[in-house]
Motif scaffolding. Structure first.
Motif, PDB file in Angstrom:
ATOM      1  N   SER A 144      54.748  35.364  42.989  1.00  0.00           N
ATOM      2  CA  SER A 144      54.523  36.924  42.144  1.00  0.00           C
ATOM      3  C   SER A 144      52.905  37.737  42.279  1.00  0.00           C
ATOM      4  O   SER A 144      52.095  36.727  42.875  1.00  0.00           O
ATOM      5  N   SER A 145      52.453  38.806  42.295  1.00  0.00           N
ATOM      6  CA  SER A 145      51.078  39.325  42.421  1.00  0.00           C
ATOM      7  C   SER A 145      50.132  38.879  40.845  1.00  0.00           C
ATOM      8  O   SER A 145      48.839  39.385  41.206  1.00  0.00           O
ATOM      9  N   SER A 146      50.477  38.262  40.101  1.00  0.00           N
ATOM     10  CA  SER A 146      50.080  37.778  38.677  1.00  0.00           C
ATOM     11  C   SER A 146      49.346  37.112  38.736  1.00  0.00           C
ATOM     12  O   SER A 146      49.348  36.251  39.429  1.00  0.00           O
ATOM     13  N   SER A 147      48.309  37.686  38.345  1.00  0.00           N
ATOM     14  CA  SER A 147      47.042  36.264  38.316  1.00  0.00           C
ATOM     15  C   SER A 147      47.464  35.319  37.601  1.00  0.00           C
ATOM     16  O   SER A 147      46.184  34.526  37.769  1.00  0.00           O
ATOM     17  N   HIS A 148      48.081  35.129  36.456  1.00  0.00           N
ATOM     18  CA  HIS A 148      48.900  34.248  36.219  1.00  0.00           C
ATOM     19  C   HIS A 148      48.716  32.910  37.567  1.00  0.00           C
ATOM     20  O   HIS A 148      48.865  31.499  37.169  1.00  0.00           O
ATOM     21  N   VAL A 149      49.370  32.923  38.768  1.00  0.00           N
ATOM     22  CA  VAL A 149      49.207  32.572  39.133  1.00  0.00           C
ATOM     23  C   VAL A 149      47.544  31.828  39.885  1.00  0.00           C
ATOM     24  O   VAL A 149      47.864  30.533  40.782  1.00  0.00           O
TER      25      VAL A 149
ATOM     26  N   LYS B 127      44.180  38.475  27.820  1.00  0.00           N
ATOM     27  CA  LYS B 127      43.665  39.472  28.443  1.00  0.00           C
ATOM     28  C   LYS B 127      44.509  38.660  30.134  1.00  0.00           C
ATOM     29  O   LYS B 127      43.387  37.911  30.728  1.00  0.00           O
ATOM     30  N   MET B 128      44.846  39.253  31.012  1.00  0.00           N
ATOM     31  CA  MET B 128      44.758  38.701  31.957  1.00  0.00           C
ATOM     32  C   MET B 128      45.094  40.068  33.308  1.00  0.00           C
ATOM     33  O   MET B 128      45.805  40.774  33.429  1.00  0.00           O
ATOM     34  N   PRO B 129      44.115  39.993  33.864  1.00  0.00           N
ATOM     35  CA  PRO B 129      44.933  40.767  35.222  1.00  0.00           C
ATOM     36  C   PRO B 129      46.027  41.131  35.796  1.00  0.00           C
ATOM     37  O   PRO B 129      46.728  40.147  35.823  1.00  0.00           O
ATOM     38  N   TYR B 130      46.225  42.752  36.176  1.00  0.00           N
ATOM     39  CA  TYR B 130      47.308  42.390  36.620  1.00  0.00           C
ATOM     40  C   TYR B 130      48.651  41.854  37.470  1.00  0.00           C
ATOM     41  O   TYR B 130      49.835  41.647  37.947  1.00  0.00           O
ATOM     42  N   HIS B 131      46.516  42.244  38.990  1.00  0.00           N
ATOM     43  CA  HIS B 131      47.010  41.196  40.198  1.00  0.00           C
ATOM     44  C   HIS B 131      46.053  40.173  40.416  1.00  0.00           C
ATOM     45  O   HIS B 131      44.856  40.568  39.894  1.00  0.00           O
TER      46      HIS B 131
ATOM     47  N   LYS C  98      42.526  41.508  41.779  1.00  0.00           N
ATOM     48  CA  LYS C  98      42.235  42.854  41.296  1.00  0.00           C
ATOM     49  C   LYS C  98      41.524  42.163  40.675  1.00  0.00           C
ATOM     50  O   LYS C  98      42.363  42.621  38.642  1.00  0.00           O
ATOM     51  N   PRO C  99      40.165  41.263  40.422  1.00  0.00           N
ATOM     52  CA  PRO C  99      39.738  41.015  38.943  1.00  0.00           C
ATOM     53  C   PRO C  99      39.295  41.858  37.622  1.00  0.00           C
ATOM     54  O   PRO C  99      39.571  41.818  36.524  1.00  0.00           O
ATOM     55  N   ARG C 100      39.183  42.938  37.893  1.00  0.00           N
ATOM     56  CA  ARG C 100      38.802  44.367  36.540  1.00  0.00           C
ATOM     57  C   ARG C 100      39.501  44.930  37.277  1.00  0.00           C
ATOM     58  O   ARG C 100      39.083  45.913  36.271  1.00  0.00           O
ATOM     59  N   GLY C 101      40.858  44.806  37.168  1.00  0.00           N
ATOM     60  CA  GLY C 101      42.136  45.783  37.321  1.00  0.00           C
ATOM     61  C   GLY C 101      43.010  45.516  35.577  1.00  0.00           C
ATOM     62  O   GLY C 101      42.480  44.949  34.954  1.00  0.00           O
ATOM     63  N   PRO C 102      43.693  46.519  35.777  1.00  0.00           N
ATOM     64  CA  PRO C 102      44.721  47.187  34.382  1.00  0.00           C
ATOM     65  C   PRO C 102      44.930  45.404  33.818  1.00  0.00           C
ATOM     66  O   PRO C 102      45.123  44.752  34.827  1.00  0.00           O
ATOM     67  N   ASP C 103      44.781  45.223  32.468  1.00  0.00           N
ATOM     68  CA  ASP C 103      45.571  44.240  31.629  1.00  0.00           C
ATOM     69  C   ASP C 103      47.118  44.155  32.019  1.00  0.00           C
ATOM     70  O   ASP C 103      47.536  45.077  32.091  1.00  0.00           O
ATOM     71  N   GLU C 104      47.531  43.008  32.249  1.00  0.00           N
ATOM     72  CA  GLU C 104      48.916  42.806  32.803  1.00  0.00           C
ATOM     73  C   GLU C 104      49.877  43.337  31.610  1.00  0.00           C
ATOM     74  O   GLU C 104      51.227  44.159  31.338  1.00  0.00           O
TER      75      GLU C 104
END
Length: 306
Positions: A84-89, A252-256, A259-265
Motif C-alpha cells: 500500500s501507499s500508506s505511511s504505516h509501511v 497522526k500518520m501521513p496519507y502517503h 509525502k511526509p507533509r501530506g494530509p493525515d491518513e
C-alpha cells in the motif's frame, strides 16, 4: 393475601419483562453504534455481506486491452505482496521480505527509490489511476526504466478519458509511453470491466457508487486484480476498517509514505467516508469488504496486522 401475592408476582413479572426488553434494545443500540463508529453512512449490514461475488471466476483476459501491440494480460502468481501507499509501511524493514515474494504489486506513483528498506525494490505489477498518469510519466527512471522482468502497468479510469476509443490526450500519452518503453507491458481496463467494478461495489456494500457520490479507489481496483491473479496475498501497510474509529484516537500518520507533509491518513479517510457533496473515495467501506474477502481469497494484512 393470596390475591395480593399473585398481583405482586404479576407486577414483578411485568417489570422483569420490561427490563429485559429495555436491556436488549440497549445492547442492540450499543452494538450498532460500535460497528458504525466513524463510518455510519456506509456501514455494511450482515445481509449485504452475504452477497459475495466469486472473483476467481472473472475472465481475466477479457477485461484488459493492450495500449500498444497485441500483448495479453495473463499474469498468474502463487504468492503476491500488495504494497500500500500508506505511511504505516515506514519503519517495518519489510523490503527484503517483499522482494522475495513471487509477484509484487504497487499503486499509482508510490516510489521504491529511497524507501526500499521498507517497501522493497521489485515491481511486477503497478495499478495506475488516470489521475496519476502524469506523475508516473514525469519520473521514467523510477517507473518505466525498470530492470524487473517484463513489468506490467494497468491503467484505470473513465472510458472517455483513458479508453482506447476515446483518442483523447491522456490516452495518446499512455500510448506513447507504451511505444517508447517496450520493456513494460501496458494495459487499460475495458469499459465493460469498469462497469463490473461498479456492480461489484453495489453487491458488496448495498450502495450504488454513482448515487452515493463515490469514486472507487485505486486500492479497490488493485485488490480485485490481485485476487484475480494471486493464490495468496500479503497486504503491507493497510489499516483495518475500524482503525480510525479507535479511542484514544490513533496518532497522526501521513496519507502517503512518500509525502511526509501530506494530509493525515485518518482525517482523509473520515472526510471521504462521510462526504456527501462531490465525489469521494469510501476507503473505510472498501476495507470492510476487504476484511470479508480475507478468508475467502487467502488475504492477510501485516504492518499493521488485523
Amino acid at each position: 393475601m393470596g390475591l395480593t401475592s399473585k398481583g405482586q408476582q404479576s407486577h414483578r413479572l411485568v417489570i422483569c419483562a420490561a427490563g429485559l426488553v429495555l436491556m436488549t434494545l440497549l445492547i442492540l443500540y450499543g452494538s450498532n453504534n460500535a460497528s458504525d463508529a466513524g463510518f455510519s453512512p456506509f456501514h455494511v449490514s450482515t445481509h449485504q455481506a452475504l452477497k459475495i461475488t466469486d472473483l476467481k471466476k472473472w475472465a481475466l483476459r477479457e477485461g484488459y486491452v493492450p495500449i500498444y501491440g497485441n500483448k495479453t494480460m495473463n499474469l498468474r502468481c502463487h504468492s503476491c505482496a500488495l504494497v500500500s501507499s500508506s505511511s504505516h509501511v515506514l519503519g517495518t524493514k519489510a523490503g527484503q521480505e517483499i522482494d522475495q515474494t513471487e509477484c509484487v504489486i504497487r499503486m499509482n506513483d508510490a516510489p521504491t527509490l529511497g524507501y526500499d528498506n521498507d517497501v522493497g525494490n521489485r515491481t511486477t505489477l503497478r495499478v495506475v489511476a488516470h489521475s496519476s498518469v502524469f506523475r508516473v510519466v514525469r519520473r521514467p527512471n523510477e517507473f518505466l526504466h525498470r530492470a524487473d522482468k517484463q513489468p506490467i502497468i494497468i491503467f484505470w479510469g473513465p472510458p472517455n478519458k483513458i479508453g482506447k476509443d476515446s483518442k483523447g490526450a491522456l490516452y495518446r500519452l499512455i500510448q506513447r509511453v507504451s511505444m517508447t518503453y517496450t520493456n513494460v507491458s501496458c494495459f487499460s481496463i475495458t469499459p465493460s470491466k469498469m462497469r463490473k467494478y461498479d456492480s461489484l461495489f453495489l453487491r458488496e456494500t448495498g450502495r450504488d457508487r454513482q448515487r452515493s457520490h463515490s469514486w472507487l479507489s485505486t486500492g479497490w481496483f488493485t485488490m480485485v486484480i490481485a485476487v484475480e491473479i494471486c493464490d495468496n496475498i500479503k497486504v503491507y501497510g493497510m489499516v483495518s476498517p475500524n482503525h480510525c474509529g479507535k479511542k484514544p484516537v490513533s496518532k497522526k500518520m501521513p496519507y502517503h509514505y512518500y509525502k511526509p507533509r501530506g494530509p493525515d491518513e485518518c482525517v482523509t479517510y473520515m472526510q471521504n467516508e462521510i462526504g456527501k457533496k462531490g465525489n469521494h473515495h469510501r476507503f473505510i467501506t472498501e476495507k470492510q469488504v476487504f476484511a470479508r474477502w480475507a478468508k475467502q481469497y487467502n488475504i492477510s494484512f501485516i504492518h499493521p496486522s488485523w
